[in-house]
Design an enzyme around this catalytic site. Structure first.
Site, PDB file in Angstrom:
ATOM      1  N   ASP A  16      28.168  35.171  60.234  1.00 30.30           N
ATOM      2  CA  ASP A  16      27.557  35.123  61.565  1.00 30.30           C
ATOM      3  C   ASP A  16      26.042  35.286  61.508  1.00 30.30           C
ATOM      4  O   ASP A  16      25.298  34.508  62.123  1.00 30.30           O
ATOM      5  CB  ASP A  16      28.163  36.207  62.470  1.00 30.30           C
ATOM      6  CG  ASP A  16      29.597  35.880  62.877  1.00 30.30           C
ATOM      7  OD1 ASP A  16      30.071  34.786  62.536  1.00 30.30           O
ATOM      8  OD2 ASP A  16      30.236  36.723  63.525  1.00 30.30           O
ATOM      9  N   ARG A  98      23.380  52.363  65.594  1.00 26.31           N
ATOM     10  CA  ARG A  98      22.548  51.316  66.185  1.00 26.31           C
ATOM     11  C   ARG A  98      21.107  51.736  66.424  1.00 26.31           C
ATOM     12  O   ARG A  98      20.188  50.940  66.190  1.00 26.31           O
ATOM     13  CB  ARG A  98      23.183  50.800  67.477  1.00 26.31           C
ATOM     14  CG  ARG A  98      24.533  50.081  67.316  1.00 26.31           C
ATOM     15  CD  ARG A  98      24.743  49.511  65.972  1.00 26.31           C
ATOM     16  NE  ARG A  98      25.924  48.652  65.872  1.00 26.31           N
ATOM     17  CZ  ARG A  98      26.504  48.339  64.730  1.00 26.31           C
ATOM     18  NH1 ARG A  98      26.027  48.845  63.599  1.00 26.31           N
ATOM     19  NH2 ARG A  98      27.540  47.552  64.683  1.00 26.31           N
ATOM     20  N   ASP A 127      27.163  46.748  71.539  1.00 25.94           N
ATOM     21  CA  ASP A 127      26.062  46.792  70.576  1.00 25.94           C
ATOM     22  C   ASP A 127      24.813  46.079  71.064  1.00 25.94           C
ATOM     23  O   ASP A 127      23.691  46.494  70.766  1.00 25.94           O
ATOM     24  CB  ASP A 127      26.509  46.212  69.231  1.00 25.94           C
ATOM     25  CG  ASP A 127      27.284  47.215  68.404  1.00 25.94           C
ATOM     26  OD1 ASP A 127      27.212  48.419  68.720  1.00 25.94           O
ATOM     27  OD2 ASP A 127      27.959  46.805  67.444  1.00 25.94           O
ATOM     28  N   SER A 181      38.163  42.293  62.958  1.00 29.01           N
ATOM     29  CA  SER A 181      36.774  42.462  62.537  1.00 29.01           C
ATOM     30  C   SER A 181      36.506  43.932  62.242  1.00 29.01           C
ATOM     31  O   SER A 181      37.122  44.821  62.842  1.00 29.01           O
ATOM     32  CB  SER A 181      35.816  41.969  63.636  1.00 29.01           C
ATOM     33  OG  SER A 181      35.930  42.773  64.792  1.00 29.01           O
TER      34      SER A 181
END
Length: 408
Positions: A16, A98, A127, A181
């Protein structure tokens, strides 16, 4: 937004973000700088460098950094001083990583003169919010590019076609449907999607990566002693270790005993519910131990106040407000309560559980003389309780008297 000239991309080296890298180059004709953070995800990161070079990134524009110590010291440990749990269960493993990634994106952008940063978070998840709120809090003028909200690569078929057209290597297993995922760092692993999307079905055992099945864990319990100073873990079984080394060791111990599994349907900040499988073996032990040492070193007023603000504190982290003034204000309060949270906790690990069985500290507020069922040598006069009860009962008695009068 005008086209950026130079973009710092949060780059994992996966399909990705490799597609995003090429898309930025073709869409904007801009220079791309990559940042890959070693957060303890357990993967070899050097292939990310080679893949970036393959995609035309100059070696001097590739940043791969080991931020494990900073991650645990400056983000995980402060959060654990608060005993933070989102919706009463989730230890915030993805959420807390994050702001650190965003911090480094903004710093690298300043260092190399980039006018934008980019991330690979989708438009459905949390996110994107966390990355962008953090970036804007640190640099209000920064441009943030979120390709998943901009491009027309809206299906797996289109993504793969773009990759093939631009000579982006595609791992063979990526051509089929991935079963789920995964996001991982030193604090936890998070698994979502595909086989996990139906919350009415039990997650397959192969989803779990960091912990053994508790039913197959050792039949013999294991004790671990964790030393604390001012609310932070500093040692394991008497051995002083760095923050990242402590969490690594606790992950090993917890994983072996099946500690830290969570199957959760949570409320995302963007409004939808999602189902995730989380594994936080070291963090689960750390939370139990921290609460154990607070039991004897923290007074009731401070402890109850901490517990009352904890849900708000956890929600701020989950929603991406780590760099907000309200989170920092709560952190100052929390850190003040930790001044005497120093001592040692013994935790028993056994078939999925982590349970405090002993704790001791030279800062302890526990007084055996006051609570003993034997003679207390005058440490506590039980007659004092009578006046205490009468004063606290006065309000209740007046209310009851009024109720009786109104009935009559």
């Amino acid at each position: 937004m005008s086209a950026p000239k130079k973009v710092v991309l949060a780059y994992s080296g996966g399909l990705d973000t490799s597609i995003i890298l090429k898309w930025l180059q073709t869409e904007y004709g801009c220079e791309v700088v990559t940042f890959t953070a070693d957060l303890g995800q357990g993967e070899e990161l050097e292939p990310a460098r080679q893949k970036a070079i393959l995609l035309g990134i100059k070696p001097e524009n590739i940043h791969i950094e080991d931020v494990r110590e900073e991650f645990v010291r400056d983000f995980v440990f402060p959060m654990f001083r608060a005993n933070a749990l989102y919706e009463g269960l989730y230890l915030l493993g993805t959420s807390i990583a994050r702001p650190l990634i965003s911090k480094r994106l903004v710093e690298i952008a300043a260092e190399c003169g980039a006018d934008a940063v980019a991330h690979g978070a989708t438009g459905k998840g949390n996110d994107q919010v966390r990355f962008e709120l953090s970036a804007y809090a640190l640099n209000p003028d920064i441009k943030v590019i979120a390709p998943w909200r901009l491009w027309d690569l809206t299906s797996r078929t289109r993504l793969l076609a773009f990759a093939e057209a631009n000579q982006i290597p595609i791992a063979k297993d990526k051509r089929g449907e991935a079963p789920f995922s995964v996001d991982a760092n030193l604090l936890h692993t998070s698994s979502e999607g595909k086989v996990l999307e139906d919350p009415g079905q039990e997650a397959p055992e192969y989803v779990y990566q960091r912990t053994v099945d508790p039913e197959k864990a050792p039949d013999t319990p294991e004790m671990v002693e964790i030393g604390f100073e001012r609310g932070d873990a500093v040692s394991i079984n008497g051995e002083t270790l760095s923050p990242a080394a402590i969490l690594t060791r606790l992950n090993e111990l917890g994983g072996k005993h099946g500690v830290g599994r969570l199957d959760l349907v949570e409320n995302r900040f963007v409004g939808m519910k999602s189902r995730g499988i989380y594994e936080t073996p070291g963090g689960t032990i750390l939370l139990e131990a921290h609460r154990g040492i607070e039991q004897i070193t923290l007074d009731s007023g401070s402890g109850h106040l901490k517990d009352s603000i904890m849900p708000r504190y956890a929600e701020l982290i989950y929603n991406g407000f780590w760099f907000s003034p309200e989170r920092e204000a709560l952190q100052a309060l929390i850190d003040k309560t930790q001044e005497h949270v120093t001592g040692t906790v013994r935790v028993k690990l056994y078939k999925g559980s982590a349970r405090t069985v002993a704790r001791w500290s030279d800062r302890s507020l526990y007084s055996e003389a006051h609570v003993t069922f034997e003679e207390d040598a005058g440490a506590y006069d039980q007659k004092d309780a009578q006046g205490f009860i009468k004063l606290n009962a006065l309000r209740l008695k007046l209310i009851a008297t009024r109720a009786r009068r109104l009935k009559g």
